[in-house]
Motif scaffolding. Structure first.
Motif, short mmCIF file in Angstrom:
data_model
loop_
_atom_site.label_atom_id
_atom_site.label_comp_id
_atom_site.label_asym_id
_atom_site.label_seq_id
_atom_site.Cartn_x
_atom_site.Cartn_y
_atom_site.Cartn_z
N LEU A 54 2.53 9.85 -7.63
CA LEU A 54 2.02 10.99 -6.79
C LEU A 54 2.59 12.57 -7.68
CD1 LEU A 54 0.89 12.03 -4.09
CD2 LEU A 54 3.27 12.02 -2.98
N VAL A 60 -2.88 11.49 -6.30
CA VAL A 60 -2.38 10.20 -6.83
C VAL A 60 -2.99 9.83 -8.03
CG1 VAL A 60 -2.47 7.57 -6.08
CG2 VAL A 60 -2.17 9.40 -4.43
N LEU A 111 7.73 1.82 -1.61
CA LEU A 111 6.63 2.40 -0.79
C LEU A 111 6.25 1.14 0.28
CD1 LEU A 111 4.65 4.39 0.32
CD2 LEU A 111 3.00 3.63 -0.94
N LEU A 129 6.45 3.80 -5.03
CA LEU A 129 6.22 5.15 -5.05
C LEU A 129 6.92 5.78 -6.11
CD1 LEU A 129 4.78 7.74 -3.80
CD2 LEU A 129 6.93 8.32 -2.56
N THR A 131 7.40 9.61 -8.26
CA THR A 131 7.48 10.80 -8.19
C THR A 131 7.77 11.77 -9.31
OG1 THR A 131 9.21 10.84 -6.68
CG2 THR A 131 6.98 11.13 -5.55
N VAL A 157 -4.59 13.08 -2.00
CA VAL A 157 -4.33 12.03 -0.94
C VAL A 157 -5.18 12.09 0.17
CG1 VAL A 157 -2.45 11.13 0.74
CG2 VAL A 157 -2.03 12.05 -1.37
N THR A 178 -2.33 3.70 -0.22
CA THR A 178 -2.84 5.25 0.35
C THR A 178 -2.45 5.08 1.98
OG1 THR A 178 -4.89 4.97 -0.86
CG2 THR A 178 -4.78 6.37 1.04
N LEU A 181 1.45 5.67 2.24
CA LEU A 181 1.78 6.86 1.91
C LEU A 181 1.41 7.91 3.00
CD1 LEU A 181 2.83 8.93 -0.20
CD2 LEU A 181 0.25 9.06 -1.16
N LEU A 190 9.03 11.29 3.04
CA LEU A 190 9.33 10.33 1.98
C LEU A 190 10.76 9.91 1.73
CD1 LEU A 190 6.97 11.74 -0.93
CD2 LEU A 190 6.27 9.97 1.20
#
Length: 208
Positions: A54, A60, A111, A129, A131, A157, A178, A181, A190
Motif C-alpha cells: 500500500l 495497492v 494482514l 501488509l 507500507t 483501495v 482487499t 484491508l 492499521l
C-alpha cells in the motif's frame, strides 16, 4: 471470541498417489463419528505468502499474469510459495515483492492468515501488509514462464473494493486482502494488525 481449534481424527491408512515438484495428492481413510471410515483426498502444499503493498496515496500494487487452469489473466497480489526449506515467511514475502514488482517496503505487518481451500487442500497462506514503499535496488529478477508477460499497476483501495463486490476481480488472495484491508482501515486502523513476525501455527517457523 470465536476461534478455530486444532483437532486430528484417526487415520487408518494414508497414501500418496501423486507427488509433483511442489504439490502432491494425499489419500487418507479417516474415522468418522459413526465409526465408519471415509476416504478423503486432498492436495498437499508447502504454503504461500502474499504481499498487499500500500503506497502513500492509498493505492495497492498489483500484478497481472496468465493462470492456465482458469484460462484467464488475473490481477493479483505479489505472491509465492514457501518452497525454500526453513525460510522465514517474511523473508519469502520480501523476496516476492522484489522479484514480481521490483519494490521494497520499510514497514511490514501481518494482514490476514487463511487456508485457501480447506476442503481440498492443506495450503496455508499468510498475507502481509507492506507500507513505506520504495523502488528496489540491485539487479532485476530474471523472469520465466508466465512471469515473462507480467504487468503491474497501482490501484486505489476504493476501486479495488468496487471491483471485488462487482465480481470483476477473482483471485482469492486479492479478494481476501482487499476486504481485510478495508476492514482494518474502517475499523481501528492499521496499528491493530499483528507484527510481521507473529506466530503462524499453520506453518511454524523459527525467528532468524
Amino acid at each position: 471470541m470465536i476461534e478455530d481449534i486444532a483437532e486430528e481424527w484417526t487415520v487408518r491408512e494414508s497414501t500418496r498417489p501423486f507427488q509433483g515438484r511442489v504439490t502432491g495428492v494425499c489419500s487418507d481413510e479417516v474415522l468418522m463419528p459413526d465409526g465408519s471410515y471415509a476416504r478423503r483426498d486432498y492436495q498437499t502444499h508447502p504454503g504461500s505468502v502474499a504481499v498487499l503493498a500500500l503506497d502513500e496515496h492509498q493505492r495497492v500494487l498489483l500484478v497481472r499474469q496468465y493462470r492456465h487452469p482458469v484460462r484467464r489473466r488475473l490481477w493479483e497480489l505479489p505472491a509465492g510459495l514457501l518452497d525454500v526449506p526453513g525460510e522465514n515467511p517474511l523473508h519469502a514475502a520480501q523476496r516476492e515483492l522484489f522479484e514480481e514488482a521490483y519494490c521494497k517496503a520499510g514497514r511490514w505487518q501481518v494482514l490476514v492468515d487463511l487456508y485457501t481451500s480447506p476442503g481440498g487442500s492443506d495450503e496455508a497462506l499468510r498475507i502481509f501488509l507492506a507500507t513505506e514503499l520504495a523502488e528496489a535496488q540491485g539487479e532485476r529478477f530474471a523472469a520465466d514462464g508466465e512471469e515473462l508477460e507480467i504487468e503491474t499497476a497501482r490501484v486505489p483501495v476504493a476501486e479495488l473494493l468496487q471491483g471485488v463486490l462487482a465480481g470483476e476481480l477473482h483471485n482469492p488472495t486479492l479478494v481476501t486482502g482487499t476486504l481485510a484491508l478495508h476492514a482494518a482501515l474502517t475499523g481501528k486502523g492499521l496499528d491493530q494488525l499483528r507484527p510481521a513476525e507473529a506466530p503462524w501455527p499453520a506453518r511454524p517457523f523459527d525467528l532468524p
